[in-house]
Design a protein around this motif. Structure first.
Motif, PDB file in Angstrom:
ATOM      1  N   TYR A  47       0.824  -1.206   0.000  1.00 24.00           N
ATOM      2  CA  TYR A  47       0.000   0.000   0.000  1.00 24.00           C
ATOM      3  C   TYR A  47       0.857   1.254   0.000  1.00 24.00           C
ATOM      4  O   TYR A  47       0.492   2.270  -0.624  1.00 24.00           O
ATOM      5  N   ARG A  48       1.973   1.200   0.672  1.00 24.97           N
ATOM      6  CA  ARG A  48       2.832   2.378   0.743  1.00 24.97           C
ATOM      7  C   ARG A  48       3.491   2.720  -0.587  1.00 24.97           C
ATOM      8  O   ARG A  48       4.085   3.794  -0.715  1.00 24.97           O
ATOM      9  N   THR A  49       3.383   1.842  -1.563  1.00 24.40           N
ATOM     10  CA  THR A  49       3.899   2.151  -2.899  1.00 24.40           C
ATOM     11  C   THR A  49       2.838   2.817  -3.774  1.00 24.40           C
ATOM     12  O   THR A  49       3.170   3.311  -4.857  1.00 24.40           O
ATOM     13  N   LEU A  50       1.586   2.831  -3.335  1.00 27.48           N
ATOM     14  CA  LEU A  50       0.494   3.347  -4.158  1.00 27.48           C
ATOM     15  C   LEU A  50       0.406   4.864  -4.035  1.00 27.48           C
ATOM     16  O   LEU A  50       0.279   5.404  -2.942  1.00 27.48           O
ATOM     17  N   ASP A  51       0.471   5.531  -5.178  1.00 26.50           N
ATOM     18  CA  ASP A  51       0.341   6.984  -5.171  1.00 26.50           C
ATOM     19  C   ASP A  51      -0.863   7.459  -5.976  1.00 26.50           C
ATOM     20  O   ASP A  51      -1.036   8.662  -6.183  1.00 26.50           O
ATOM     21  N   ASP A  52      -1.695   6.505  -6.411  1.00 26.80           N
ATOM     22  CA  ASP A  52      -2.868   6.882  -7.198  1.00 26.80           C
ATOM     23  C   ASP A  52      -4.179   6.505  -6.518  1.00 26.80           C
ATOM     24  O   ASP A  52      -5.245   6.657  -7.102  1.00 26.80           O
ATOM     25  N   LEU A  53      -4.098   6.016  -5.280  1.00 23.31           N
ATOM     26  CA  LEU A  53      -5.282   5.715  -4.487  1.00 23.31           C
ATOM     27  C   LEU A  53      -5.135   6.351  -3.110  1.00 23.31           C
ATOM     28  O   LEU A  53      -4.036   6.379  -2.550  1.00 23.31           O
ATOM     29  N   ASP A  54      -6.244   6.850  -2.570  1.00 21.02           N
ATOM     30  CA  ASP A  54      -6.238   7.360  -1.198  1.00 21.02           C
ATOM     31  C   ASP A  54      -6.531   6.196  -0.254  1.00 21.02           C
ATOM     32  O   ASP A  54      -7.660   5.991   0.183  1.00 21.02           O
ATOM     33  N   TRP A  55      -5.481   5.428   0.033  1.00 20.77           N
ATOM     34  CA  TRP A  55      -5.622   4.256   0.888  1.00 20.77           C
ATOM     35  C   TRP A  55      -5.421   4.647   2.347  1.00 20.77           C
ATOM     36  O   TRP A  55      -4.712   5.606   2.660  1.00 20.77           O
ATOM     37  N   THR A  56      -6.037   3.891   3.237  1.00 18.72           N
ATOM     38  CA  THR A  56      -5.764   3.983   4.673  1.00 18.72           C
ATOM     39  C   THR A  56      -5.745   2.566   5.223  1.00 18.72           C
ATOM     40  O   THR A  56      -6.657   1.779   4.966  1.00 18.72           O
ATOM     41  N   TYR A  57      -4.704   2.254   5.964  1.00 19.43           N
ATOM     42  CA  TYR A  57      -4.491   0.920   6.535  1.00 19.43           C
ATOM     43  C   TYR A  57      -4.685   1.058   8.040  1.00 19.43           C
ATOM     44  O   TYR A  57      -3.968   1.816   8.693  1.00 19.43           O
ATOM     45  N   VAL A  58      -5.668   0.365   8.587  1.00 24.65           N
ATOM     46  CA  VAL A  58      -6.058   0.554   9.989  1.00 24.65           C
ATOM     47  C   VAL A  58      -5.648  -0.665  10.815  1.00 24.65           C
ATOM     48  O   VAL A  58      -6.280  -1.725  10.746  1.00 24.65           O
ATOM     49  N   SER A  59      -4.589  -0.510  11.592  1.00 26.73           N
ATOM     50  CA  SER A  59      -4.109  -1.601  12.450  1.00 26.73           C
ATOM     51  C   SER A  59      -4.836  -1.585  13.788  1.00 26.73           C
ATOM     52  O   SER A  59      -4.985  -0.521  14.407  1.00 26.73           O
ATOM     53  N   PRO A  60      -5.264  -2.750  14.253  1.00 28.86           N
ATOM     54  CA  PRO A  60      -5.907  -2.815  15.566  1.00 28.86           C
ATOM     55  C   PRO A  60      -4.868  -2.922  16.676  1.00 28.86           C
ATOM     56  O   PRO A  60      -3.659  -2.973  16.417  1.00 28.86           O
ATOM     57  N   ALA A  61      -5.355  -2.969  17.891  1.00 27.38           N
ATOM     58  CA  ALA A  61      -4.493  -3.278  19.026  1.00 27.38           C
ATOM     59  C   ALA A  61      -3.999  -4.719  18.920  1.00 27.38           C
ATOM     60  O   ALA A  61      -4.457  -5.488  18.072  1.00 27.38           O
ATOM     61  N   ALA A  62      -3.059  -5.073  19.787  1.00 26.65           N
ATOM     62  CA  ALA A  62      -2.523  -6.437  19.759  1.00 26.65           C
ATOM     63  C   ALA A  62      -3.609  -7.472  20.003  1.00 26.65           C
ATOM     64  O   ALA A  62      -3.583  -8.571  19.450  1.00 26.65           O
ATOM     65  N   ALA A  63      -4.584  -7.130  20.838  1.00 23.05           N
ATOM     66  CA  ALA A  63      -5.707  -8.032  21.117  1.00 23.05           C
ATOM     67  C   ALA A  63      -6.998  -7.374  20.646  1.00 23.05           C
ATOM     68  O   ALA A  63      -7.343  -6.277  21.096  1.00 23.05           O
ATOM     69  N   ILE A  64      -7.689  -8.038  19.727  1.00 26.66           N
ATOM     70  CA  ILE A  64      -8.985  -7.562  19.263  1.00 26.66           C
ATOM     71  C   ILE A  64      -9.958  -8.734  19.322  1.00 26.66           C
ATOM     72  O   ILE A  64      -9.735  -9.778  18.705  1.00 26.66           O
ATOM     73  N   THR A  65     -11.005  -8.569  20.110  1.00 28.27           N
ATOM     74  CA  THR A  65     -11.967  -9.643  20.348  1.00 28.27           C
ATOM     75  C   THR A  65     -13.377  -9.064  20.380  1.00 28.27           C
ATOM     76  O   THR A  65     -13.559  -7.857  20.585  1.00 28.27           O
ATOM     77  N   PRO A  66     -14.396  -9.904  20.178  1.00 27.65           N
ATOM     78  CA  PRO A  66     -15.771  -9.420  20.306  1.00 27.65           C
ATOM     79  C   PRO A  66     -16.000  -8.853  21.702  1.00 27.65           C
ATOM     80  O   PRO A  66     -15.470  -9.359  22.695  1.00 27.65           O
ATOM     81  N   GLY A  67     -16.769  -7.789  21.771  1.00 29.26           N
ATOM     82  CA  GLY A  67     -17.002  -7.162  23.079  1.00 29.26           C
ATOM     83  C   GLY A  67     -18.046  -6.081  22.999  1.00 29.26           C
ATOM     84  O   GLY A  67     -19.020  -6.187  22.255  1.00 29.26           O
ATOM     85  N   GLU A  68     -17.818  -5.020  23.717  1.00 23.80           N
ATOM     86  CA  GLU A  68     -18.793  -3.941  23.860  1.00 23.80           C
ATOM     87  C   GLU A  68     -18.458  -2.785  22.931  1.00 23.80           C
ATOM     88  O   GLU A  68     -17.289  -2.491  22.673  1.00 23.80           O
ATOM     89  N   ARG A  69     -19.497  -2.137  22.446  1.00 15.82           N
ATOM     90  CA  ARG A  69     -19.311  -0.894  21.695  1.00 15.82           C
ATOM     91  C   ARG A  69     -19.415   0.271  22.670  1.00 15.82           C
ATOM     92  O   ARG A  69     -20.492   0.582  23.180  1.00 15.82           O
ATOM     93  N   THR A  70     -18.300   0.911  22.938  1.00 15.35           N
ATOM     94  CA  THR A  70     -18.297   2.062  23.844  1.00 15.35           C
ATOM     95  C   THR A  70     -18.183   3.380  23.087  1.00 15.35           C
ATOM     96  O   THR A  70     -18.502   4.432  23.628  1.00 15.35           O
ATOM     97  N   GLY A  71     -17.666   3.324  21.851  1.00 14.69           N
ATOM     98  CA  GLY A  71     -17.430   4.539  21.087  1.00 14.69           C
ATOM     99  C   GLY A  71     -16.147   5.241  21.469  1.00 14.69           C
ATOM    100  O   GLY A  71     -15.838   6.322  20.953  1.00 14.69           O
ATOM    101  N   ARG A  72     -15.374   4.628  22.366  1.00 16.92           N
ATOM    102  CA  ARG A  72     -14.114   5.224  22.810  1.00 16.92           C
ATOM    103  C   ARG A  72     -12.933   4.482  22.183  1.00 16.92           C
ATOM    104  O   ARG A  72     -12.932   3.258  22.137  1.00 16.92           O
ATOM    105  N   TYR A  73     -11.939   5.213  21.775  1.00 15.62           N
ATOM    106  CA  TYR A  73     -10.698   4.626  21.277  1.00 15.62           C
ATOM    107  C   TYR A  73      -9.670   5.747  21.099  1.00 15.62           C
ATOM    108  O   TYR A  73     -10.023   6.931  21.082  1.00 15.62           O
ATOM    109  N   ARG A  74      -8.420   5.361  20.973  1.00 13.83           N
ATOM    110  CA  ARG A  74      -7.355   6.310  20.654  1.00 13.83           C
ATOM    111  C   ARG A  74      -6.784   5.977  19.286  1.00 13.83           C
ATOM    112  O   ARG A  74      -6.819   4.825  18.860  1.00 13.83           O
ATOM    113  N   VAL A  75      -6.261   6.979  18.625  1.00 17.37           N
ATOM    114  CA  VAL A  75      -5.651   6.793  17.310  1.00 17.37           C
ATOM    115  C   VAL A  75      -4.164   7.093  17.399  1.00 17.37           C
ATOM    116  O   VAL A  75      -3.748   8.107  17.970  1.00 17.37           O
TER     117      VAL A  75
END
Length: 211
Positions: free
Chosen positions: A141-169
């Motif tokens: 993706y970092r080689t692409l200059d003709d698309l507005d890509w965004t790569y979203v990495s999660p935390a080390a642990a991502i599991t089903p749970g609650e929707r709180t609407g809180r997070y940090r970027v």
């Protein structure tokens, strides 16, 4: 907003579909099964590795998103997963869609300057092939200059749970809380993902999200 979402029936993809649909976006959920992850979401059978099919489905979309995961059949996933993402980018481009968002991995996040999570002694060996596959895709993706890509990495642990609407970027660094834990629910990851879809705050960049 019209969104074409691949990998929509998985743990993360189904939650992205749910979140986006709840906000009033028109979601087309593409998967190999063709099943709808939630009631009311349009579903279609499609392979993200088929650029012609991607292009046909993406025409008229505001964005294409991928929640696809590397093969988990015991084979080396790096080549096939890279090829899938290359095809996805090609199809997005051919459809005239500028934006491509991808659910990424956490293994390539830095725990210290020049040190990635997947390189650490305690990193689970069973998860290493998938982490390396995600790393390869990020490099692509970092080689692409003709698309507005965004790569979203999660935390080390991502599991089903609650929707709180809180997070940090964050950026390329692994985000941890005051106890040193790196985690996020799949529901709140989806909140962050759809927020990025709506706000377009990080074009051509990798971001990380965690509590």
């Amino acid at each position: 907003m019209k969104l074409l979402l691949f990998g929509a029936t998985g743990m993360v993809g189904s939650r992205i579909a749910t979140e986006a649909s709840a906000r009033g976006h028109r979601v087309t959920a593409a998967s190999r099964s063709g099943q709808s992850p939630i009631p009311g979401v349009t579903a279609t059978a499609a392979d993200a590795g088929d650029p012609a099919r991607v292009a046909a489905l993406a025409v008229g979309a505001d964005a294409v998103a991928s929640a696809c995961v590397p093969p988990r059949d015991g084979s080396d996933p790096r080549g096939p997963f890279l090829a899938l993402n290359q095809a996805l980018a090609q199809g997005t481009r051919e459809a005239g869609v500028a934006r491509l968002l991808a659910v990424g991995g956490a293994g390539s996040l830095q725990v210290a300057p020049g040190q990635e999570l997947s390189d650490q002694p305690g990193f689970p060996q069973a998860a290493l092939p998938e982490a390396l596959a995600h790393r390869d895709v990020l490099a692509f993706y970092r080689t692409l200059d003709d698309l507005d890509w965004t790569y979203v990495s999660p935390a080390a642990a991502i599991t089903p749970g609650e929707r709180t609407g809180r997070y940090r970027v964050g950026g390329d660094e692994l985000l941890t809380d005051e106890h040193g834990n790196s985690r996020i629910s799949a529901e709140d990851y989806a909140v962050a993902f759809v927020d990025e879809l709506e706000n377009h705050a990080h074009p051509r960049a990798r971001i990380s999200v965690a509590y």
